[in-house]
Design a protein around this motif. Structure first.
Motif, PDB file in Angstrom:
ATOM      1  N   PRO A 711       7.593  -1.556  32.800  1.00  0.00           N
ATOM      2  CA  PRO A 711       7.975  -0.754  33.984  1.00  0.00           C
ATOM      3  C   PRO A 711       9.416  -0.954  34.419  1.00  0.00           C
ATOM      4  O   PRO A 711       9.966  -0.133  35.144  1.00  0.00           O
ATOM      5  CB  PRO A 711       6.990  -1.238  35.060  1.00  0.00           C
ATOM      6  N   ASN A 732      -4.365   4.493  30.634  1.00  0.00           N
ATOM      7  CA  ASN A 732      -3.752   5.033  31.838  1.00  0.00           C
ATOM      8  C   ASN A 732      -2.235   4.962  31.752  1.00  0.00           C
ATOM      9  O   ASN A 732      -1.666   4.061  31.150  1.00  0.00           O
ATOM     10  CB  ASN A 732      -4.218   4.249  33.074  1.00  0.00           C
ATOM     11  N   ALA A 733      -1.594   5.913  32.385  1.00  0.00           N
ATOM     12  CA  ALA A 733      -0.137   5.879  32.477  1.00  0.00           C
ATOM     13  C   ALA A 733       0.293   4.764  33.421  1.00  0.00           C
ATOM     14  O   ALA A 733      -0.399   4.454  34.386  1.00  0.00           O
ATOM     15  CB  ALA A 733       0.383   7.220  32.977  1.00  0.00           C
ATOM     16  N   PRO A 735       2.371   3.589  36.374  1.00  0.00           N
ATOM     17  CA  PRO A 735       3.080   4.278  37.459  1.00  0.00           C
ATOM     18  C   PRO A 735       4.524   3.812  37.577  1.00  0.00           C
ATOM     19  O   PRO A 735       4.862   2.678  37.230  1.00  0.00           O
ATOM     20  CB  PRO A 735       2.270   3.891  38.701  1.00  0.00           C
ATOM     21  N   LYS A 736       5.379   4.696  38.025  1.00  0.00           N
ATOM     22  CA  LYS A 736       6.781   4.394  38.310  1.00  0.00           C
ATOM     23  C   LYS A 736       7.556   3.932  37.081  1.00  0.00           C
ATOM     24  O   LYS A 736       8.494   3.144  37.186  1.00  0.00           O
ATOM     25  CB  LYS A 736       6.901   3.347  39.424  1.00  0.00           C
ATOM     26  N   LEU A 737       7.175   4.406  35.921  1.00  0.00           N
ATOM     27  CA  LEU A 737       7.921   4.107  34.711  1.00  0.00           C
ATOM     28  C   LEU A 737       9.280   4.805  34.773  1.00  0.00           C
ATOM     29  O   LEU A 737       9.351   5.972  35.159  1.00  0.00           O
ATOM     30  CB  LEU A 737       7.136   4.598  33.488  1.00  0.00           C
ATOM     31  N   TRP A 756       0.150   5.715  28.022  1.00  0.00           N
ATOM     32  CA  TRP A 756       0.986   5.160  29.086  1.00  0.00           C
ATOM     33  C   TRP A 756       2.373   5.789  29.150  1.00  0.00           C
ATOM     34  O   TRP A 756       3.042   5.741  30.183  1.00  0.00           O
ATOM     35  CB  TRP A 756       1.106   3.643  28.955  1.00  0.00           C
ATOM     36  N   GLN A 758       3.067   8.743  29.444  1.00  0.00           N
ATOM     37  CA  GLN A 758       3.119   9.834  30.431  1.00  0.00           C
ATOM     38  C   GLN A 758       3.834   9.407  31.698  1.00  0.00           C
ATOM     39  O   GLN A 758       4.352  10.243  32.440  1.00  0.00           O
ATOM     40  CB  GLN A 758       1.697  10.276  30.789  1.00  0.00           C
ATOM     41  N   GLY A 759       3.896   8.090  31.918  1.00  0.00           N
ATOM     42  CA  GLY A 759       4.529   7.584  33.135  1.00  0.00           C
ATOM     43  C   GLY A 759       6.018   7.825  33.196  1.00  0.00           C
ATOM     44  O   GLY A 759       6.637   7.655  34.253  1.00  0.00           O
ATOM     45  N   CYS A 760       6.646   8.225  32.075  1.00  0.00           N
ATOM     46  CA  CYS A 760       8.094   8.481  32.107  1.00  0.00           C
ATOM     47  C   CYS A 760       8.393   9.977  31.991  1.00  0.00           C
ATOM     48  O   CYS A 760       9.499  10.365  31.601  1.00  0.00           O
ATOM     49  CB  CYS A 760       8.810   7.700  31.015  1.00  0.00           C
TER      50      CYS A 760
END
Length: 853
Positions: A711, A732-733, A735-737, A756, A758-760
């Motif tokens: 992260p 899960n993605a 968060p806040k990547l 994961w 997807q978080g970016c």
């Protein structure tokens, strides 16, 4: 030219003295008041430095005064850095918990009372020297100028006359410019076409040939030529335009400079509107230097009264100025071809037709032409230097010497390109000088120079949310925009570039008093040189090295133990030590004495087995590079004491890292782990809160990523890790990547992209996928990467298609696919089945082996 760096040095010194660490150290040592007095005195001197720089050429005593100022400034800087070292040492001691006494013994190098007395004495001595020099400034009639916007000398004013037969090799460029001038401007009353390029390239000459071309007379009944140079004041510029318009109309009504006071700006504006109203005109603004957008908009608005299709042709060295002024595409002028270059050189070196008598000179001339890099002014300069000379040795002398060692007139190439250096803000001048430490044709990468600038304190503190690397990148873009850098290529946060040979000569010239690239056996080391670079190993130890040295770049394969020991003992103020690709098996313990050291590069030392633990005394160290040290058995004990470390590049034979020690490196921003085949797990559960870049390369036994670090980073590079899976054990993605750059290469375990990532979706800018032989598809959700600008896919044979809604990527401007047979076939330009899905992308490069010639 070292005096040119004094203003920047004074600025950085004042900032450093005002820092909290230095203030606290000065209070503890009882020299706070003395240090405040030094700061005030430096401010007084700084106020007149810019004026002194302009006047020094005509005044030997002033030059000597500046030399004295330089020496005391550098001595003062060393003392202040010593304060910082002591503050860092105390911090390590005070935060070492139960082992505090051991650490204190390990780090202490002197008796505290003796140290306090010594530093107090040094401060008072520097204060005395500064006061003496500050008082002497009144002897030179210097004017106060405390802002770095002084006017530097420009070239002589230009005119529009040119002899066509003197212009060689510019027919194509001339026609391109004419085509742009005749192009429909789309109902705009005024459009601007800048010609951009380095000094000496022939921008003005090209503009003259265009201006005088008869084919434009009918289109532009009114043609005006104005040499702007350093004078972009509205009133003066309006007068120049009006005077030129009067000459063009053949009805002279000149407004002479001495009558400026009789006409105010309002009267001039009215006169200009009356002159231009309803007329389709061509205005050439030659040699523009001003970056003041407000002034340009003001001038442009006044010019809008011309008839539809009016054009302004601008010549400038700055891409930034071109972008500011331009409403159309600017024209970047390139150097002449080899053949045309030789023609120009021959024209200036021989009487017409006589070159045929001197075939041997022509052969040497071809080599001289090569060093001119296609710059017409350089060709003219060196050709004229050899005019009517038929001595082969004289020609060889010109061939074998850098151009700054050759005699030059005011309008020759070196003074011409030095104008660009003179115009640089002071903070860029020292940065530019660093290029002189590298040989010609060196291929630079961002990292090569920005770490030097950082270690030498050439970069100001970054604004909140930015890093020193960001500041370094900004400086490189500024230099590129001013035409100092060529072959400039940007990929993510990395810039790759070269210097034109003559720009490199300029760097050698302006840096010659402080920087030295040692190449010849009969070349002496400059007495007071601060930054030294060796090109060959056999130059080491030939002459004593100055004790005040701050930078030393060793040659490849160095193995002079005596020289290295001498260096570590003698050069106590060293900031930069580059010792790459050498053959040392160990380093001397005395390296721990280099407490000012900020950059230690041991890359590629394949025989290095151990590092002395004394390395961990270097609390100032910001960059430690151990990449490619394939025999290094382990990291030194106490590496956690390197509390200033921002960049750490590791190659080691260890099976595990000292995680608790590395966890102390809370300022670490860049971590690279390369060729660590014995590693099976990576960094346990430790967190590095400031980490921005993580690279894992050729680590064959690592199986998983350090989840807790992902992260934090905005740049992630993973390459040649055969067992590594990108899956983090959940779907899960994160968060806040904040990932901006993702580089994936040679990961045979990669079958599909992990969830994961997807978080970016809101941050990813560049994605590189290469040699992932088992990757079968990209996920449909990859089309949610709304910031993605560059997508590169190479050698992924099982990848058959892009996501169906790839056309939904709003910012994708560059797509490259190479050696992916089915993928390349499917999206082949104009003929591929799915070409319409990507045809809107600005730059598409598709290449597979079956389509190659």
């Amino acid at each position: 030219m070292a005096e040119s760096f004094l203003f920047s040095l004074a600025e950085s010194f004042i900032t450093k003295v005002a820092s909290r660490a230095v203030e606290e150290a000065s209070l503890a040592l009882g020299v706070y008041d003395d240090l405040r007095e030094i700061k005030n005195t430096v401010s007084l001197i700084k106020a007149v430095l810019l004026d002194a720089e302009l006047k020094q050429k005509q005044n030997h005593e002033l030059r000597e005064w500046l030399q004295q100022i330089k020496r005391v400034f550098y001595d003062a800087e060393d003392v202040i850095n010593d304060f910082e070292c002591e503050a860092l040492r105390k911090h390590v001691v005070n935060t070492s918990g139960s082992i505090r006494r051991k650490v204190r013994r390990y780090l202490s190098s002197s008796n505290p009372l003796v140290y306090r007395l010594k530093m107090a004495h040094q401060i008072k001595h520097i204060n005395k020297r500064l006061n003496k020099n500050a008082a002497a400034r009144h002897n030179f009639g210097l004017q106060i100028n405390d802002s770095d916007n002084h006017v530097v000398k420009r070239r002589e004013l230009t005119h529009s006359h040119v002899v066509d037969s003197d212009v060689i090799g510019r027919d194509y460029d001339k026609q391109k410019i004419i085509d742009l001038l005749l192009q429909d401007s789309g109902h705009k009353s005024l459009s601007v076409i800048p010609i951009v390029g380095i000094g000496g390239l022939g921008k003005t000459t090209l503009a003259k040939t265009v201006f005088n071309d008869k084919s434009l007379d009918e289109t532009f009944p009114l043609k005006m030529w104005v040499c702007v140079s350093d004078d972009f004041e509205l009133q003066h510029l309006l007068i120049k335009i009006l005077n030129s318009a009067s000459v063009s109309d053949a009805t002279p009504n000149l407004i002479h400079e001495e009558n400026i006071k009789n006409l105010d700006v309002q009267q001039l504006q009215t006169h200009l509107r009356n002159t231009l109203a309803g007329k389709k005109f061509l205005l050439v603004l030659d040699d523009v230097w001003s970056e003041d957008r407000v002034k340009w908009i003001e001038v442009k608005n006044l010019l809008q009264v011309g008839d539809e299709g009016s054009k302004v042709l601008v010549t400038t060295r700055s891409h930034s100025i071109a972008k500011m002024m331009c409403t159309n595409t600017s024209y970047t002028l390139q150097g002449l071809s080899r053949e045309d270059s030789l023609s120009v050189f021959v024209k200036w070196a021989f009487k017409e037709g006589e070159e045929k008598k001197y075939p041997k000179l022509i052969e040497i001339g071809k080599e001289i032409v090569q060093k001119c890099g296609g710059l017409p002014l350089a060709l003219r300069t060196l050709g004229s230097l050899l005019f009517l000379k038929d001595d082969i040795e004289e020609w060889k002398f010109v061939r074998d010497n850098e151009i700054w060692n050759l005699p030059q007139k005011e309008d020759d190439i070196l003074p011409a390109i030095k104008l660009s250096f003179d115009q640089l803000p002071s903070y860029l001048k020292r940065c530019f000088a660093c290029f002189s430490l590298f040989e010609k044709d060196f291929k630079f990468v961002t990292y090569t120079v920005t770490v030097l600038w950082e270690a030498l304190d050439f970069l100001p503190s970054p604004n909140k949310g930015k890093t020193l690397e960001d500041v370094g990148n900004q400086f490189l873009h500024e230099l590129q925009s001013r035409s100092f850098l060529q072959d400039f290529y940007v990929s993510g946060n990395v810039c790759v570039f070269k210097l034109h040979d003559l720009v490199h000569d300029l760097a050698l010239y302006v840096a010659r008093d402080e920087f030295q690239l040692l190449k010849l056996h009969n070349e002496n080391i400059i007495k007071n040189v601060l930054h030294l670079s060796f090109t060959t190993n056999d130059l080491l130890g030939q002459t004593p090295i100055p004790a005040g040295l701050r930078t030393i770049l060793f040659p490849l394969e160095a193995n002079n133990v005596a020289f290295l020991n001498n260096l570590a003992s003698r050069c106590k103020f060293l900031r930069v030590l580059r010792l790459t690709h050498s053959t040392y098996e160990s380093l001397p313990r005395s390296i721990g004495k280099l407490k000012h050291l900020r950059y230690l590069n041991l890359k590629g030392n394949k025989e290095l087995k151990s590092l002395p633990d004394s390395v961990c005394k270097l609390q100032n160290l910001q960059t430690l590079i151990l990449e490619g040290c394939l025999k290094l058995e382990k990291l030194p004990n106490g590496i956690g004491n390197l509390i200033s470390l921002r960049q750490l590049h590791i190659t080691t034979m260890q099976s595990s890292f000292p995680d608790k020690e590395i966890a102390k490196l809370t300022y670490l921003e860049f971590l690279s782990i390369c060729s660590c085949d014995n590693l099976e797990s990576l960094l346990g559960e430790l967190e590095l809160p400031n980490l921005k870049s993580l690279s894992i390369i050729y680590c064959g036994n690592i199986t998983s990523l350090p989840l807790q670090l992902i992260p934090n980073v905005d740049s992630l590079m993973i390459s040649n890790c055969n067992k590594l899976k990108l899956s983090l054990g959940h779907e899960n993605a994160i968060p806040k990547l904040r990932l901006k750059l993702l580089y994936i290469e040679s990961l045979p375990e990669l079958l599909s992209f992990p969830q994961w990532l997807q978080g970016c979706a809101d941050t990813l800018h560049s994605l590189f996928i290469g040699h992932c032989e088992n990757l079968e598809k990209l996920p449909e959700w990859s089309s949610t990467f709304i910031c993605l600008n560059t997508l590169t896919i190479r050698n992924c044979p099982k990848l058959l298609s892009l996501p169906d809604d790839v056309h939904c990527l709003p910012n994708l401007e560059c797509l490259e696919m190479k050696d992916c047979p089915e993928l390349c076939k499917r999206y082949q330009p104009k003929v591929g089945h799915d070409w319409p899905k990507i045809s809107h992308i600005k730059r598409v490069n598709i290449k597979s082996s079956e389509h190659e010639n």
